[in-house]
Design an enzyme around this catalytic site. Structure first.
Site, PDB file in Angstrom:
ATOM      1  N   THR A 231      -1.987   7.841  12.892  1.00  0.00           N
ATOM      2  CA  THR A 231      -1.327   7.987  14.323  1.00  0.00           C
ATOM      3  C   THR A 231      -2.584   8.129  15.182  1.00  0.00           C
ATOM      4  O   THR A 231      -3.654   8.659  14.841  1.00  0.00           O
ATOM      5  CB  THR A 231      -0.414   9.337  14.337  1.00  0.00           C
ATOM      6  OG1 THR A 231      -1.433  10.385  14.166  1.00  0.00           O
ATOM      7  CG2 THR A 231       0.721   9.149  13.305  1.00  0.00           C
ATOM      8  N   ASN A 232      -2.345   7.715  16.277  1.00  0.00           N
ATOM      9  CA  ASN A 232      -3.364   7.656  17.441  1.00  0.00           C
ATOM     10  C   ASN A 232      -3.873   9.314  17.712  1.00  0.00           C
ATOM     11  O   ASN A 232      -5.097   9.576  18.034  1.00  0.00           O
ATOM     12  CB  ASN A 232      -2.867   6.981  18.782  1.00  0.00           C
ATOM     13  CG  ASN A 232      -2.861   5.502  18.548  1.00  0.00           C
ATOM     14  OD1 ASN A 232      -3.117   5.007  17.538  1.00  0.00           O
ATOM     15  ND2 ASN A 232      -2.841   4.923  19.708  1.00  0.00           N
TER      16      ASN A 232
ATOM     17  N   PRO B 163       7.730  11.314   1.753  1.00  0.00           N
ATOM     18  CA  PRO B 163       8.576  12.063   2.702  1.00  0.00           C
ATOM     19  C   PRO B 163       8.020  13.292   3.262  1.00  0.00           C
ATOM     20  O   PRO B 163       7.961  13.596   4.648  1.00  0.00           O
ATOM     21  CB  PRO B 163       9.775  12.507   1.797  1.00  0.00           C
ATOM     22  CG  PRO B 163      10.061  11.312   0.803  1.00  0.00           C
ATOM     23  CD  PRO B 163       8.607  10.729   0.416  1.00  0.00           C
ATOM     24  N   SER B 164       7.119  13.904   2.387  1.00  0.00           N
ATOM     25  CA  SER B 164       6.511  15.168   3.097  1.00  0.00           C
ATOM     26  C   SER B 164       5.076  15.276   3.326  1.00  0.00           C
ATOM     27  O   SER B 164       4.357  16.101   3.580  1.00  0.00           O
ATOM     28  CB  SER B 164       6.788  16.279   2.197  1.00  0.00           C
ATOM     29  OG  SER B 164       6.138  16.033   0.831  1.00  0.00           O
TER      30      SER B 164
ATOM     31  N   PHE C 116       1.652   4.010  12.988  1.00  0.00           N
ATOM     32  CA  PHE C 116       1.115   3.655  11.615  1.00  0.00           C
ATOM     33  C   PHE C 116      -0.354   3.540  11.134  1.00  0.00           C
ATOM     34  O   PHE C 116      -1.101   3.473  12.367  1.00  0.00           O
ATOM     35  CB  PHE C 116       1.980   2.760  10.711  1.00  0.00           C
ATOM     36  CG  PHE C 116       1.795   1.132  11.388  1.00  0.00           C
ATOM     37  CD1 PHE C 116       0.905   0.983  12.183  1.00  0.00           C
ATOM     38  CD2 PHE C 116       2.651   0.459  10.841  1.00  0.00           C
ATOM     39  CE1 PHE C 116       0.573  -0.205  12.593  1.00  0.00           C
ATOM     40  CE2 PHE C 116       2.495  -1.152  11.201  1.00  0.00           C
ATOM     41  CZ  PHE C 116       1.646  -1.318  12.102  1.00  0.00           C
ATOM     42  N   GLU C 117      -0.956   3.574  10.130  1.00  0.00           N
ATOM     43  CA  GLU C 117      -2.406   3.405   9.658  1.00  0.00           C
ATOM     44  C   GLU C 117      -3.160   4.581  10.128  1.00  0.00           C
ATOM     45  O   GLU C 117      -4.095   4.055  10.812  1.00  0.00           O
ATOM     46  CB  GLU C 117      -2.572   2.054  10.206  1.00  0.00           C
ATOM     47  CG  GLU C 117      -2.635   1.007   9.115  1.00  0.00           C
ATOM     48  CD  GLU C 117      -3.570  -0.271   9.229  1.00  0.00           C
ATOM     49  OE1 GLU C 117      -4.660   0.106   9.530  1.00  0.00           O
ATOM     50  OE2 GLU C 117      -3.006  -1.334   9.025  1.00  0.00           O
TER      51      GLU C 117
ATOM     52  N   PHE D  47       1.065  -1.379   0.051  1.00  0.00           N
ATOM     53  CA  PHE D  47      -0.162  -0.053  -0.025  1.00  0.00           C
ATOM     54  C   PHE D  47       1.041   1.268   0.151  1.00  0.00           C
ATOM     55  O   PHE D  47       1.477   1.644   1.097  1.00  0.00           O
ATOM     56  CB  PHE D  47      -0.889  -0.143   1.262  1.00  0.00           C
ATOM     57  CG  PHE D  47      -1.660   0.864   1.428  1.00  0.00           C
ATOM     58  CD1 PHE D  47      -1.682   2.188   2.228  1.00  0.00           C
ATOM     59  CD2 PHE D  47      -2.962   0.923   0.707  1.00  0.00           C
ATOM     60  CE1 PHE D  47      -2.386   3.052   2.631  1.00  0.00           C
ATOM     61  CE2 PHE D  47      -4.007   2.117   0.860  1.00  0.00           C
ATOM     62  CZ  PHE D  47      -3.890   3.153   1.853  1.00  0.00           C
ATOM     63  N   CYS D  48       0.872   1.968  -1.299  1.00  0.00           N
ATOM     64  CA  CYS D  48       1.734   3.081  -1.131  1.00  0.00           C
ATOM     65  C   CYS D  48       1.150   4.629  -1.012  1.00  0.00           C
ATOM     66  O   CYS D  48       0.554   5.137  -1.971  1.00  0.00           O
ATOM     67  CB  CYS D  48       2.496   2.982  -2.629  1.00  0.00           C
ATOM     68  SG  CYS D  48       3.477   1.555  -2.562  1.00  0.00           S
ATOM     69  N   LEU D  49       0.977   4.781   0.113  1.00  0.00           N
ATOM     70  CA  LEU D  49       0.437   6.420   0.258  1.00  0.00           C
ATOM     71  C   LEU D  49       1.466   7.458   0.748  1.00  0.00           C
ATOM     72  O   LEU D  49       1.632   8.512   0.240  1.00  0.00           O
ATOM     73  CB  LEU D  49      -0.944   6.162   1.126  1.00  0.00           C
ATOM     74  CG  LEU D  49      -1.514   7.483   1.618  1.00  0.00           C
ATOM     75  CD1 LEU D  49      -2.066   8.284   0.510  1.00  0.00           C
ATOM     76  CD2 LEU D  49      -2.595   7.269   2.710  1.00  0.00           C
TER      77      LEU D  49
END
Lengths: 254, 583
Positions: free
Chosen positions: B433-434, B188-189, B430-431, B183-185
């Site tokens: 942040t909380n 770097p910015s 990940f997925e 999964f590529c989302l």
């Protein structure tokens, strides 16, 4: 060349479970305890499936005797590659007293009915450690037997079996039809893959009653009592060799 | 107690009720309501309340006997595989999943759990998937992420948005693991600010393909994958105005298209067995048939994919916690100090009890959400987010306490727990942040339009007449309590509001499950009742504290101070106060 192989699979308490004896000493606790296929039966199924994959055998039929739950065990065999299953319905008191003599009568009757030319069983079950069913089945059918097999090879209409015996390895050649019992080193059973478990759901399991096979389940054995092995006593440490010899003499060992 | 309706500038309405602070409390109940706004003539807003507790009560039971039987059969070989073949310590040391293990997992069928059966997968429901993922979480989170990055998000887009041709083309090989997905989302910015991604896919003049350029960072399975779900901006011409705007589109990109390269595996704190790498797209020709979903709808696709896979995390982590608790208890029951087994000491008992409660709540959330999804619910994003936040933080605390209980042993590599703690740290990041998810929970909960409201109901004087009496088991009647918070748009407030919502949902799920256990007469029902009551008592206190604080004058001052402190430290580049010694 064997067309149809019968493989016997037994549902036993899982090898990793800590066995407990029932408070009334009539047997071991089985309710709610994890059960699985007897490890030697797994090896038997694996061997049968491999023979089929080598096209030396046309059909593998998995058989189990017992109550409704043994269907799980048959399903595992189907997931490993057996083509269909036969569930011989035995429950209650009959199941409690079911032993090698009764099972071998059932297998013999089934072998005739299904026209099987090879029966592969585990060498023994890990719950009763009888090591009799294969031998009795062969005797009832008057078929040759290759027990404690660590290698099986089909050579024309004969079977070459390498047996693990106390003295080492014995290689025998026996005519088909025959009974083979699987020992530990025969093979390493495959894991049932999840897709195969799904496919196994479509494979057929037929139900049969012992009466239909003309088998009498009466047992000649009566279990009087089941006890746990004696608790291991604590050891004793001694300081010197003289002490050791003295203690051994005391215990009447020397 | 007071009950008031307040309308805010945002047009958001809340019913605020407070419960009496003194025991014994009246029977109260926790409810999620769906409600709609009606503007009245005076510019205020009336609430129309629908009592819809069916999603949470009774605890969902979505698997029939046949599906349960299948699940049991599937669990067996998986369990055996993880106990006998997979070596998590080895995977961690090698910083990769051992080759034979990877092969074994593919043969086992673990790579296509939710792919439809006719395309070569197992076609599992979300609940069945959750149970298997729980098993993986119990044993090896590194493997869990490898599998999750592949099927939970990697090719989930094809399952959710793929057309017939795309499904038939890609899913069979993905199901067997012949091809691996990623999964590529993230770029770097662009992390939390996912909408700001810069990768670009320019449509060709003939319209037959897109040219993709961009670089993605921290992509799980980036070095292994053949199939990538890539998100990039596509210039779109507005038909009416002729203006060209960039909107995000989702694409299926094959490594074989050419121009796709990846960097070396990143060196990480945890989940070392999972491959994480940068992925570069240089003038990659992506056929137009590879657009996933609608052009320009990519952001929604991304969010839905993530949303759809979130319950898996809670399920996996409930398994991880079970493992940690078992290790901790094994140690506590055998370790003797000061003449007694340490599990007889109050400090240890509290740790173990809290660990058990965290695990219980997480498990309830995981299977509540998966159950709701399987029942056809389409609106579970808040609950899924809550379950991710709760599970990741609970698992960290539980594993941390496990190490504490084990003392020095816990710190040693061989005990196998420090690896789990290192693996867990990323789950709060990940997925989503909380921190972001908390803002999402509170903002989403107060969106105008179709809303979920959290209400505190007090039995006496409740004019709505809505109650959970009859749905919550009578033995638990004392424990259900609800809260309402006043909303402003400050993040300091939103975070605390989210915490209330999380505690509230946690209370609901345990009430639901414990009620079910009590009505079914489970042997463990009394124990579950204790877990439930203890949790609810403390959650109630936390929520009350939070609201009290938010309503107080001190909170405004505290937030002001926090802002000021942060500004000063940031400006100074480090702490501001000079050293006590002067240098």
């Amino acid at each position: 060349m064997a067309a149809r192989v019968l493989v016997g699979v037994k549902r036993v308490i899982d090898y990793a479970v800590k066995i407990r004896v029932k408070p009334d000493n009539t047997g071991v606790v089985t309710d709610g305890v994890k059960h699985s296929m007897n490890p030697f039966c797994e090896i038997a199924v694996e061997e049968a499936v491999r023979l089929k994959e080598k096209k030396l055998v046309k059909e593998v039929v998995a058989v189990s005797c017992g109550p409704q739950q043994v269907q799980e065990t048959i399903r595992t065999a189907l997931a490993m590659g057996a083509d269909r299953g036969i569930h011989v319905e035995v429950s209650g008191k009959d199941y409690d007293s079911l032993g090698p003599l009764q099972v071998s009568k059932i297998l013999a009757a089934l072998a005739k009915k299904e026209e099987a030319s090879l029966i592969i069983l585990g060498k023994q079950a890990i719950d009763d450690d009888c090591n009799q069913t294969g031998q009795m089945t062969a005797a009832l059918l008057d078929w040759p037997q290759g027990t404690f097999a660590s290698e099986v090879a089909v050579e024309g209409d004969k079977l070459k079996v390498i047996r693990e015996v106390d003295g080492g390895l014995e290689t025998i050649k026996i005519n088909l039809p025959a009974v083979v019992t699987a020992d530990l080193r025969l093979n390493t059973p495959r894991y049932a893959t999840l897709p195969n478990i799904m496919k196994a759901k479509k494979k057929k399991i037929t139900n049969v009653k012992p009466g239909d096979l003309g088998v009498d389940l009466t047992s000649r054995l009566e279990v009087l009592r089941v006890d746990e092995p004696p608790q291991r006593q604590a050891g004793v440490k001694v300081e010197t060799v003289e002490d050791l010899v003295g203690k051994l003499k005391e215990a009447g060992r020397i | 107690m007071s009950k008031c309706l307040q309308a805010f500038r945002h047009g958001v309405c809340l019913v605020t009720l407070t419960a009496p602070g003194h025991p014994p409390w009246e029977c109260c109940t926790a409810v999620w309501f769906n409600c709609s706004n009606h503007e009245n003539r005076n510019g205020g807003v009336n609430r129309k309340l629908d009592n819809n507790t069916s999603q949470v009560f009774p605890f969902p039971s979505v698997l029939n006997e046949e599906k349960l039987e299948l699940l049991r059969e599937l669990l067996e070989p998986c369990s055996k595989f993880f106990e006998e073949v997979n070596d998590p310590g080895k995977n961690d040391t090698l910083e990769m999943v051992e080759e034979h293990t990877m092969q074994g997992l593919k043969e086992l069928g673990a790579f296509g759990l939710q792919v439809p059966v006719d395309l070569g997968g197992l076609g599992l429901t979300n609940t069945q998937y959750a149970r298997l993922v729980e098993l993986v979480g119990l044993h090896d989170l590194g493997v869990g992420i490898t599998l999750g990055a592949h099927q939970s998000i990697g090719f989930k887009g094809i399952l959710l948005y793929g057309n017939k041709q795309q499904k038939e083309k890609y899913l069979p090989k993905l199901a067997t693991g012949e091809t691996v997905a990623a999964f590529c989302l993230t770029e770097p910015s662009s992390g939390s600010d996912a909408a700001s991604i810069r990768s670009i896919a320019v449509p060709s003049p003939c319209g037959k393909y897109y040219t993709l350029n961009g670089s993605k960072i921290w992509i799980s399975n980036g070095g292994l994958a053949e199939i990538f779900t890539v998100f990039a901006r596509t210039p779109m011409k507005d038909e009416k105005t002729g203006e060209v705007k960039d909107k995000i589109t989702a694409f299926i990109v094959e490594r074989s298209f050419g121009g796709v390269t990846n960097g070396p595996p990143e060196k990480k704190m945890g989940i070392k067995a999972s491959n994480t790498a940068e992925v570069f797209f240089e003038n990659v020709r992506v056929p137009a048939e590879c657009v996933l979903g609608e052009v320009g709808e990519g952001f929604k696709v991304a969010m839905n994919i993530l949303n759809n896979g979130r319950f898996g995390m809670a399920a996996a982590l409930s398994g991880t916690m079970k493992g940690a608790i078992a290790k901790a208890v094994d140690h506590a029951a055998n370790r003797t100090q000061f003449g007694s087994k340490i599990h007889s000491f109050g400090v240890i008992q509290e740790k173990i009890a809290r660990m058990a409660m965290y695990q219980y709540v997480t498990e309830c959330m995981a299977y509540m959400v998966s159950g709701n999804m399987d029942s056809g619910a389409t609106d579970f994003q808040i609950e899924a987010a809550i379950s991710k936040i709760f599970a990741s933080e609970a698992a960290w605390k539980v594993t941390d306490e496990c190490i504490q209980i084990m003392g020095g042993m816990g710190f040693m590599k061989d005990a196998g727990v420090e690896r789990v703690l290192r693996d867990l740290r990323i789950f709060r990041i990940f997925e989503g942040t909380n921190d972001i998810l908390r803002l999402f929970v509170s903002l989403n909960g107060f969106q105008v339009g179709k809303l979920k409201r959290i209400y505190m109901l007090e039995k006496a004087g409740m004019s709505t007449g809505l109650t959970l009496q009859g749905t919550v088991h009578p033995e638990l009647a004392q424990s259900g309590e609800l809260y309402v918070c006043i909303l402003t748009d400050e993040q300091f407030v939103l975070e605390r509001v989210a915490n209330c919502a999380i505690d509230l949902y946690a209370m609901i799920v345990v009430l639901s499950r414990a009620s079910r256990s009590l009505s079914q007469g489970h042997s463990s029902a009394q124990h579950e009742k204790m877990l439930c009551e203890t949790w609810c008592t403390e959650a109630y206190d936390r929520i009350t504290q939070n609201i009290k604080f938010l309503r107080s004058g001190t909170s405004k001052q505290i937030f002001k101070n926090l802002r000021a402190i942060s500004s000063a430290v940031v400006e100074n580049g480090t702490v501001v106060a000079p050293h006590p010694l002067g240098f």
